[in-house]
Design an enzyme around this catalytic site. Structure first.
Site, PDB file in Angstrom:
ATOM      1  CG  ASP A  52      26.156  -1.441   6.646  1.00  0.00           C
ATOM      2  OD1 ASP A  52      26.184  -2.646   6.948  1.00  0.00           O
ATOM      3  OD2 ASP A  52      27.178  -0.747   6.500  1.00  0.00           O
ATOM      4  CE  LYS A  88      17.124  -4.129   8.961  1.00  0.00           C
ATOM      5  NZ  LYS A  88      18.277  -3.509   8.300  1.00  0.00           N
ATOM      6  CB  THR A  89      21.143  -9.228   9.197  1.00  0.00           C
ATOM      7  OG1 THR A  89      20.089  -8.731   8.359  1.00  0.00           O
ATOM      8  CG2 THR A  89      21.331 -10.718   8.951  1.00  0.00           C
ATOM      9  CG  HIS A 132      18.141  -0.272   0.047  1.00  0.00           C
ATOM     10  ND1 HIS A 132      17.389   0.354  -0.906  1.00  0.00           N
ATOM     11  CD2 HIS A 132      19.427   0.058  -0.204  1.00  0.00           C
ATOM     12  CE1 HIS A 132      18.179   1.028  -1.724  1.00  0.00           C
ATOM     13  NE2 HIS A 132      19.421   0.857  -1.315  1.00  0.00           N
TER      14      HIS A 132
END
Length: 267
Positions: A13, A16-17, A72
């Site tokens: 969170d 990155k995306t 994660h």
């Protein structure tokens, strides 16, 4: 054409995306603001990246291959596999939270492989953001993890990923991610530098035996399972016979295979 191979690594969170999607949008890889690298149904449900994804963008006559990796801890093996197929990493850190446990994990793996990260301090627009403190914490983490002097002398970019903006210095004006892209071109080595440039095509030496490393798997509804790989030398063609080296239960085994179809990250 020169090629840069990079991965984006970070704690879950930290953006990155979102940053990868913004890079794609700015460089014409997608015209749909709703398109995201998190395309798997489970990823959409959980709101996190589980599987590494690869895409390509073109900037100033250079092809930049980007791998968006999971943040994660449960999917650390995905990160480790990707890091062996790229030449540099963008270490993304939240300007409020600073380095977190998964930041330590992905940075440690990168440093052990001899990579020199580019640090991106993201979400600098948040009210509680403290980019100076976070920068000092990142530097301290580099030394804790045994970084070399060269690795610890990292470049830093500041960003607001959700707005698609990057800044070379705090207080600069910016309208897009060009400062980050310019730094990638400047600091990340061309893929051809790992081989014989005089006979390289797209960064791959052509006068050697074909060798490639699979770092991810994809799936096509018509073709089934596909291997995503980086070619290090030689030339790969459809119909070629190849030898696949597997490590199964600690034993190295070799089997024969055939290239049935080839795809490249172009748009």
């Amino acid at each position: 054409m020169e090629i840069r191979n990079i991965a984006i690594i970070a704690h879950v969170d930290h953006g990155k995306t979102t940053l990868t999607d913004a890079l794609m949008k700015q460089n014409g890889a997608t015209s749909d603001e709703g398109v995201s690298m998190d395309s798997n149904d489970l990823e959409k449900e959980r709101g996190i990246t589980i599987y590494s994804k690869n895409t390509s963008i073109y900037y100033r006559d250079t092809k930049i291959n980007i791998v968006d990796t999971p943040g994660h801890a449960d999917f650390g093996s995905e990160v480790e596999r990707v890091l062996r197929a790229i030449d540099s990493v963008l270490l993304l850190v939240d300007a409020v939270e600073g380095p977190m446990p998964q930041t330590r994990f992905v940075l440690k793996k990168s440093l052990e492989l001899g990579l020199k990260p580019i640090v991106v301090i993201n979400k600098i627009d948040k009210p509680a953001a403290d980019a100076h403190r976070v920068h000092d914490e990142i530097l301290e983490l580099f030394f804790e993890l045994g970084a070399t002097d060269e690795q610890a002398d990292f470049e830093t970019i500041y960003a607001i990923g959700r707005e698609g903006k990057a800044f070379k210095n705090l207080g600069d004006e910016s309208k897009d991610l060009s400062p980050l892209l310019d730094l990638i071109l400047e600091k990340v080595p061309d893929a051809a530098s790992k081989g014989d440039k005089t006979t390289a095509v797209g960064g791959v030496p052509q006068n050697a035996v074909m060798s490639a490393q699979v770092f991810n798997l994809g799936y096509d509804n018509f073709l089934g399972r596909m291997a995503v790989c980086r070619i290090y030398s030689g030339k790969i063609t459809s119909g070629s016979t190849i030898f696949i080296k597997d490590n199964i239960e600690g034993q190295n085994k070799t089997r024969k295979g055939k290239i049935t179809k080839l795809f490249s990250n172009n748009h």
